[in-house]
Design a protein around this motif. Structure first.
Motif, PDB file in Angstrom:
ATOM      1  N   TYR A  47     -21.270 -42.420  -0.672  1.00 34.79           N
ATOM      2  CA  TYR A  47     -22.430 -41.685  -0.173  1.00 34.79           C
ATOM      3  C   TYR A  47     -23.048 -40.775  -1.240  1.00 34.79           C
ATOM      4  O   TYR A  47     -24.198 -40.375  -1.119  1.00 34.79           O
ATOM      5  N   HIS A  48     -22.302 -40.466  -2.267  1.00 33.85           N
ATOM      6  CA  HIS A  48     -22.863 -39.707  -3.382  1.00 33.85           C
ATOM      7  C   HIS A  48     -23.935 -40.534  -4.103  1.00 33.85           C
ATOM      8  O   HIS A  48     -24.902 -39.982  -4.630  1.00 33.85           O
ATOM      9  N   TYR A  49     -23.778 -41.863  -4.113  1.00 29.72           N
ATOM     10  CA  TYR A  49     -24.687 -42.750  -4.827  1.00 29.72           C
ATOM     11  C   TYR A  49     -25.742 -43.395  -3.938  1.00 29.72           C
ATOM     12  O   TYR A  49     -26.810 -43.759  -4.409  1.00 29.72           O
ATOM     13  N   VAL A  50     -25.430 -43.588  -2.684  1.00 26.52           N
ATOM     14  CA  VAL A  50     -26.373 -44.261  -1.784  1.00 26.52           C
ATOM     15  C   VAL A  50     -26.248 -43.636  -0.399  1.00 26.52           C
ATOM     16  O   VAL A  50     -25.151 -43.379   0.082  1.00 26.52           O
ATOM     17  N   ARG A  51     -27.401 -43.382   0.228  1.00 25.82           N
ATOM     18  CA  ARG A  51     -27.397 -42.650   1.492  1.00 25.82           C
ATOM     19  C   ARG A  51     -27.086 -43.526   2.699  1.00 25.82           C
ATOM     20  O   ARG A  51     -26.362 -43.112   3.587  1.00 25.82           O
ATOM     21  N   THR A  52     -27.685 -44.728   2.744  1.00 30.80           N
ATOM     22  CA  THR A  52     -27.540 -45.554   3.941  1.00 30.80           C
ATOM     23  C   THR A  52     -27.363 -47.025   3.579  1.00 30.80           C
ATOM     24  O   THR A  52     -27.677 -47.450   2.462  1.00 30.80           O
ATOM     25  N   LYS A  53     -26.905 -47.762   4.547  1.00 37.43           N
ATOM     26  CA  LYS A  53     -26.781 -49.212   4.395  1.00 37.43           C
ATOM     27  C   LYS A  53     -28.163 -49.838   4.190  1.00 37.43           C
ATOM     28  O   LYS A  53     -28.317 -50.781   3.411  1.00 37.43           O
ATOM     29  N   GLN A  54     -29.172 -49.283   4.844  1.00 39.38           N
ATOM     30  CA  GLN A  54     -30.541 -49.773   4.672  1.00 39.38           C
ATOM     31  C   GLN A  54     -31.009 -49.594   3.231  1.00 39.38           C
ATOM     32  O   GLN A  54     -31.709 -50.446   2.691  1.00 39.38           O
ATOM     33  N   ASP A  55     -30.618 -48.485   2.610  1.00 39.50           N
ATOM     34  CA  ASP A  55     -30.982 -48.262   1.207  1.00 39.50           C
ATOM     35  C   ASP A  55     -30.398 -49.369   0.319  1.00 39.50           C
ATOM     36  O   ASP A  55     -31.032 -49.792  -0.655  1.00 39.50           O
ATOM     37  N   LEU A  56     -29.206 -49.816   0.652  1.00 39.39           N
ATOM     38  CA  LEU A  56     -28.601 -50.914  -0.106  1.00 39.39           C
ATOM     39  C   LEU A  56     -29.408 -52.189   0.066  1.00 39.39           C
ATOM     40  O   LEU A  56     -29.666 -52.907  -0.896  1.00 39.39           O
ATOM     41  N   LEU A  57     -29.814 -52.467   1.300  1.00 38.99           N
ATOM     42  CA  LEU A  57     -30.594 -53.675   1.564  1.00 38.99           C
ATOM     43  C   LEU A  57     -31.929 -53.626   0.816  1.00 38.99           C
ATOM     44  O   LEU A  57     -32.329 -54.603   0.172  1.00 38.99           O
ATOM     45  N   VAL A  58     -32.593 -52.487   0.857  1.00 41.53           N
ATOM     46  CA  VAL A  58     -33.855 -52.329   0.126  1.00 41.53           C
ATOM     47  C   VAL A  58     -33.607 -52.515  -1.370  1.00 41.53           C
ATOM     48  O   VAL A  58     -34.381 -53.190  -2.056  1.00 41.53           O
ATOM     49  N   CYS A  78     -31.690 -62.027   1.084  1.00 43.34           N
ATOM     50  CA  CYS A  78     -33.141 -61.826   1.101  1.00 43.34           C
ATOM     51  C   CYS A  78     -33.846 -62.679   2.143  1.00 43.34           C
ATOM     52  O   CYS A  78     -34.794 -62.229   2.770  1.00 43.34           O
ATOM     53  N   PHE A  79     -33.388 -63.905   2.331  1.00 42.94           N
ATOM     54  CA  PHE A  79     -34.061 -64.786   3.271  1.00 42.94           C
ATOM     55  C   PHE A  79     -33.563 -64.643   4.709  1.00 42.94           C
ATOM     56  O   PHE A  79     -34.287 -64.970   5.636  1.00 42.94           O
ATOM     57  N   GLU A  80     -32.356 -64.158   4.882  1.00 44.36           N
ATOM     58  CA  GLU A  80     -31.790 -64.120   6.232  1.00 44.36           C
ATOM     59  C   GLU A  80     -31.719 -62.731   6.849  1.00 44.36           C
ATOM     60  O   GLU A  80     -31.475 -62.606   8.043  1.00 44.36           O
ATOM     61  N   GLU A  81     -31.925 -61.690   6.068  1.00 47.88           N
ATOM     62  CA  GLU A  81     -31.767 -60.326   6.590  1.00 47.88           C
ATOM     63  C   GLU A  81     -33.072 -59.536   6.602  1.00 47.88           C
ATOM     64  O   GLU A  81     -33.066 -58.345   6.870  1.00 47.88           O
ATOM     65  N   GLU A  82     -34.179 -60.189   6.319  1.00 51.72           N
ATOM     66  CA  GLU A  82     -35.456 -59.483   6.229  1.00 51.72           C
ATOM     67  C   GLU A  82     -35.815 -58.747   7.512  1.00 51.72           C
ATOM     68  O   GLU A  82     -36.405 -57.666   7.484  1.00 51.72           O
ATOM     69  N   SER A  83     -35.428 -59.288   8.649  1.00 53.76           N
ATOM     70  CA  SER A  83     -35.763 -58.648   9.928  1.00 53.76           C
ATOM     71  C   SER A  83     -35.051 -57.313  10.112  1.00 53.76           C
ATOM     72  O   SER A  83     -35.414 -56.532  10.998  1.00 53.76           O
ATOM     73  N   GLU A  84     -34.049 -57.041   9.285  1.00 51.56           N
ATOM     74  CA  GLU A  84     -33.325 -55.768   9.375  1.00 51.56           C
ATOM     75  C   GLU A  84     -34.095 -54.605   8.755  1.00 51.56           C
ATOM     76  O   GLU A  84     -33.720 -53.454   8.921  1.00 51.56           O
ATOM     77  N   LEU A  85     -35.155 -54.907   8.030  1.00 52.68           N
ATOM     78  CA  LEU A  85     -35.935 -53.847   7.393  1.00 52.68           C
ATOM     79  C   LEU A  85     -36.981 -53.315   8.361  1.00 52.68           C
ATOM     80  O   LEU A  85     -37.783 -54.086   8.897  1.00 52.68           O
ATOM     81  N   PRO A  86     -37.005 -51.995   8.589  1.00 48.62           N
ATOM     82  CA  PRO A  86     -38.087 -51.443   9.415  1.00 48.62           C
ATOM     83  C   PRO A  86     -39.416 -51.564   8.674  1.00 48.62           C
ATOM     84  O   PRO A  86     -39.456 -51.678   7.445  1.00 48.62           O
ATOM     85  N   ASP A  87     -40.509 -51.540   9.426  1.00 44.68           N
ATOM     86  CA  ASP A  87     -41.837 -51.770   8.851  1.00 44.68           C
ATOM     87  C   ASP A  87     -42.123 -50.899   7.641  1.00 44.68           C
ATOM     88  O   ASP A  87     -42.677 -51.373   6.652  1.00 44.68           O
ATOM     89  N   GLU A  88     -41.760 -49.613   7.701  1.00 46.85           N
ATOM     90  CA  GLU A  88     -42.108 -48.712   6.597  1.00 46.85           C
ATOM     91  C   GLU A  88     -41.361 -49.062   5.308  1.00 46.85           C
ATOM     92  O   GLU A  88     -41.826 -48.782   4.216  1.00 46.85           O
ATOM     93  N   LEU A  89     -40.201 -49.710   5.442  1.00 47.07           N
ATOM     94  CA  LEU A  89     -39.465 -50.158   4.258  1.00 47.07           C
ATOM     95  C   LEU A  89     -39.865 -51.576   3.859  1.00 47.07           C
ATOM     96  O   LEU A  89     -39.796 -51.938   2.689  1.00 47.07           O
ATOM     97  N   ALA A  90     -40.293 -52.369   4.836  1.00 44.84           N
ATOM     98  CA  ALA A  90     -40.650 -53.762   4.556  1.00 44.84           C
ATOM     99  C   ALA A  90     -41.967 -53.866   3.796  1.00 44.84           C
ATOM    100  O   ALA A  90     -42.123 -54.754   2.956  1.00 44.84           O
ATOM    101  N   GLU A  91     -42.909 -52.969   4.035  1.00 49.21           N
ATOM    102  CA  GLU A  91     -44.235 -53.093   3.418  1.00 49.21           C
ATOM    103  C   GLU A  91     -44.190 -53.047   1.890  1.00 49.21           C
ATOM    104  O   GLU A  91     -44.789 -53.903   1.244  1.00 49.21           O
ATOM    105  N   PRO A  92     -43.468 -52.104   1.268  1.00 44.45           N
ATOM    106  CA  PRO A  92     -43.399 -52.123  -0.205  1.00 44.45           C
ATOM    107  C   PRO A  92     -42.721 -53.397  -0.739  1.00 44.45           C
ATOM    108  O   PRO A  92     -43.081 -53.897  -1.805  1.00 44.45           O
ATOM    109  N   ILE A  93     -41.775 -53.925   0.023  1.00 41.74           N
ATOM    110  CA  ILE A  93     -41.114 -55.177  -0.366  1.00 41.74           C
ATOM    111  C   ILE A  93     -42.127 -56.317  -0.312  1.00 41.74           C
ATOM    112  O   ILE A  93     -42.202 -57.150  -1.224  1.00 41.74           O
TER     113      ILE A  93
END
Length: 193
Positions: free
Chosen positions: A45-56, A105-120
């Motif tokens: 957690y010192h290096y990464v805050r959330t699992k979503q941050d890892l996915l992004v 990247c191809f199978e987990e895209e739906s896990e990204l909320p809209d605000e994180l998906a748009e920059p991707i």
């Protein structure tokens, strides 16, 4: 040269790729990632805050590498057609050599909320624009028309190149580059190449 913290983040991202690919994003916990990289959960957690941050981070890595590579390929190619061919070969090679990464990247895209998906999505559109630009430059230079809109052609070609993550076998008869050459030959026949 990156800092020690950057190196640690890279190790964490690499571990997340392995665990997400094997277990799936939803079924993976931060404990799993910490164990995969050999860190305690508080250190993780010192290096990464959330699992979503890892996915992004995984998406950003793939798309940034892909975009930089595509731009370099187009800049170095002697002709637009050679640029398109090299782009397809590179896309297949990268996909074959990073199957775990592309699976996420191809199978987990739906896990990204809209605000994180748009920059991707913006990064993906930038990559696709490079490929479309090379295709359009070839069509203009050769005075060719294709039976489908160039954007549809690009999406079809990239779809075929990307899908190899599902079925490519490293123990098969073709190297990633050889497979890329074959995919490019089939997909680009409509361009006269």
């Amino acid at each position: 040269m990156g800092s020690r913290a950057d190196e640690q983040r890279r190790r964490i991202l690499d571990a997340a790729v392995v665990v997400f690919s094997r277990r799936g994003y939803r079924a993976t916990s931060m404990n799993d990632v910490a164990a995969g990289v050999g860190l305690s959960k508080p250190t993780l957690y010192h290096y990464v805050r959330t699992k979503q941050d890892l996915l992004v981070g995984i998406y950003e890595q793939v798309l940034d590498e892909s975009l930089a590579s595509a731009r370099a390929i187009v800049a170095a190619a002697p002709t637009p057609l050679e640029a398109v061919r090299a782009l397809v070969v590179e896309r297949v090679r990268y996909t074959c050599e990073h199957q775990d990464l592309l699976k996420i990247c191809f199978e987990e895209e739906s896990e990204l909320p809209d605000e994180l998906a748009e920059p991707i999505l913006e990064r993906r559109r930038a990559f696709e624009a490079v490929v479309l630009g090379a295709v359009q430059a070839h069509l203009d230079e050769a005075g060719l028309e294709v039976p489908i809109p160039p954007k549809v052609l690009v999406n079809t070609v990239l779809g075929a190149a990307n899908w190899v993550y599902k079925w490519y076998s490293p123990s098969g008869p073709l190297s990633p580059r050889e497979l890329g050459e074959q995919v490019a030959a089939v997909q680009l026949a409509v361009l006269g190449g």
